[in-house]
Design a protein around this motif. Structure first.
Motif, PDB file in Angstrom:
ATOM      1  N   ASP A   4       0.828  -1.211   0.000  1.00 52.99           N
ATOM      2  CA  ASP A   4       0.000   0.000   0.000  1.00 52.99           C
ATOM      3  C   ASP A   4       0.863   1.262   0.000  1.00 52.99           C
ATOM      4  O   ASP A   4       0.556   2.232  -0.681  1.00 52.99           O
ATOM      5  N   GLU A  33       2.370   1.767  -3.421  1.00 52.49           N
ATOM      6  CA  GLU A  33       1.368   2.321  -4.328  1.00 52.49           C
ATOM      7  C   GLU A  33       1.224   3.827  -4.098  1.00 52.49           C
ATOM      8  O   GLU A  33       1.197   4.613  -5.044  1.00 52.49           O
ATOM      9  N   TRP A  34       1.143   4.242  -2.824  1.00 51.42           N
ATOM     10  CA  TRP A  34       1.030   5.665  -2.475  1.00 51.42           C
ATOM     11  C   TRP A  34       2.221   6.447  -3.050  1.00 51.42           C
ATOM     12  O   TRP A  34       2.051   7.507  -3.650  1.00 51.42           O
ATOM     13  N   ILE A  65       1.935   6.742  -6.872  1.00 52.17           N
ATOM     14  CA  ILE A  65       0.915   7.728  -7.243  1.00 52.17           C
ATOM     15  C   ILE A  65       1.457   9.146  -7.059  1.00 52.17           C
ATOM     16  O   ILE A  65       1.287  10.004  -7.925  1.00 52.17           O
ATOM     17  N   THR A 110     -11.412   7.249  -8.763  1.00 52.99           N
ATOM     18  CA  THR A 110     -10.668   6.291  -7.932  1.00 52.99           C
ATOM     19  C   THR A 110      -9.383   6.940  -7.427  1.00 52.99           C
ATOM     20  O   THR A 110      -9.039   6.837  -6.250  1.00 52.99           O
ATOM     21  N   LEU A 111      -8.685   7.631  -8.327  1.00 52.46           N
ATOM     22  CA  LEU A 111      -7.453   8.323  -7.944  1.00 52.46           C
ATOM     23  C   LEU A 111      -7.750   9.395  -6.907  1.00 52.46           C
ATOM     24  O   LEU A 111      -7.024   9.515  -5.906  1.00 52.46           O
ATOM     25  N   GLN A 112      -8.812  10.157  -7.088  1.00 56.18           N
ATOM     26  CA  GLN A 112      -9.156  11.197  -6.123  1.00 56.18           C
ATOM     27  C   GLN A 112      -9.444  10.606  -4.749  1.00 56.18           C
ATOM     28  O   GLN A 112      -9.023  11.157  -3.730  1.00 56.18           O
ATOM     29  N   ARG A 113     -10.140   9.475  -4.705  1.00 59.08           N
ATOM     30  CA  ARG A 113     -10.402   8.818  -3.412  1.00 59.08           C
ATOM     31  C   ARG A 113      -9.096   8.399  -2.744  1.00 59.08           C
ATOM     32  O   ARG A 113      -8.913   8.588  -1.549  1.00 59.08           O
ATOM     33  N   LYS A 114      -8.194   7.838  -3.523  1.00 60.97           N
ATOM     34  CA  LYS A 114      -6.907   7.409  -2.969  1.00 60.97           C
ATOM     35  C   LYS A 114      -6.109   8.603  -2.440  1.00 60.97           C
ATOM     36  O   LYS A 114      -5.449   8.518  -1.414  1.00 60.97           O
ATOM     37  N   LEU A 115      -6.172   9.732  -3.153  1.00 58.19           N
ATOM     38  CA  LEU A 115      -5.425  10.915  -2.746  1.00 58.19           C
ATOM     39  C   LEU A 115      -6.013  11.584  -1.502  1.00 58.19           C
ATOM     40  O   LEU A 115      -5.289  12.231  -0.749  1.00 58.19           O
ATOM     41  N   LYS A 144      -7.248  10.026   1.031  1.00 57.60           N
ATOM     42  CA  LYS A 144      -6.922   9.224   2.213  1.00 57.60           C
ATOM     43  C   LYS A 144      -5.572   9.672   2.750  1.00 57.60           C
ATOM     44  O   LYS A 144      -4.721  10.179   2.033  1.00 57.60           O
TER      45      LYS A 144
END
Length: 179
Positions: A136, A139-140, A143, A167-172, A174
């Motif tokens: 994880d 991945e962070w 990105i 999806t990218l916006q949600r990950k960013l 967090k």
């Protein structure tokens, strides 16, 4: 040139953290001035000589990376440590390229910050242990690297990563994953 010299400039939009850092550093005998935005920091840098600056990466709508560049133009000898809750390898590299002497993840205490400026407390030599990054976290980091390469453009970054923009916006949104 400037009339006065101060040990620390603290630039963080989290006023609670900035106030705490100010109090801790003052108790240790340092003079400090804090501000919550880049414009005030640049104004202060025009009238006060600072030895060191602690700059947050995200200052509301301002960029701490841009602030590093501007501070170094005004005061080339200024030692700067970037402090952030959103750490990534790409922003760390960029901060150092722009002139920061170090890059720390929040939360960082006064001892860690002073050590980042090269002020070490007397400690026994401890060998650092190597802990591999989690999937994880990798991945962070990836990105963040691609986002930096695309100058913060979410759509271009999503295309480069082959993922949907939302999806990218949600990950960013967090918090970054711990190592």
């Amino acid at each position: 040139m400037s009339a006065t010299t101060t040990d620390f400039l603290i630039v963080d939009d989290d006023q609670t953290l900035a106030g705490m850092l100010e109090r801790v550093l003052q108790r240790r005998g340092f003079s400090t001035i804090s501000t919550s935005n880049a414009a005030q920091a640049l104004q202060l840098a025009s009238s006060v000589d600072f030895e060191r600056a602690i700059v947050d990466l995200k200052l509301g709508s301002d960029s701490g990376l841009q602030l590093i560049r501007e501070l170094k133009l005004r005061q080339p000898e200024l030692a700067i440590v970037m402090l952030t809750g959103y750490s990534s390898i790409s922003t760390a590299v960029e901060a150092v390229k722009l002139g920061a002497v170090n890059y720390l993840c929040k939360p960082a205490d006064a001892d860690e910050i002073l050590a980042a400026f090269g002020e070490q407390k007397q400690q026994s030599a401890i060998e650092p242990t190597y802990t591999p990054l989690s999937i994880d976290r990798l991945e962070w980091e990836h990105i963040q690297k691609i986002l930096q390469e695309n100058h913060g453009n979410i759509s271009a970054t999503a295309r480069a990563l082959g993922m949907h923009r939302r999806t990218l916006q949600r990950k960013l949104h967090k918090r970054p994953v711990k190592q």
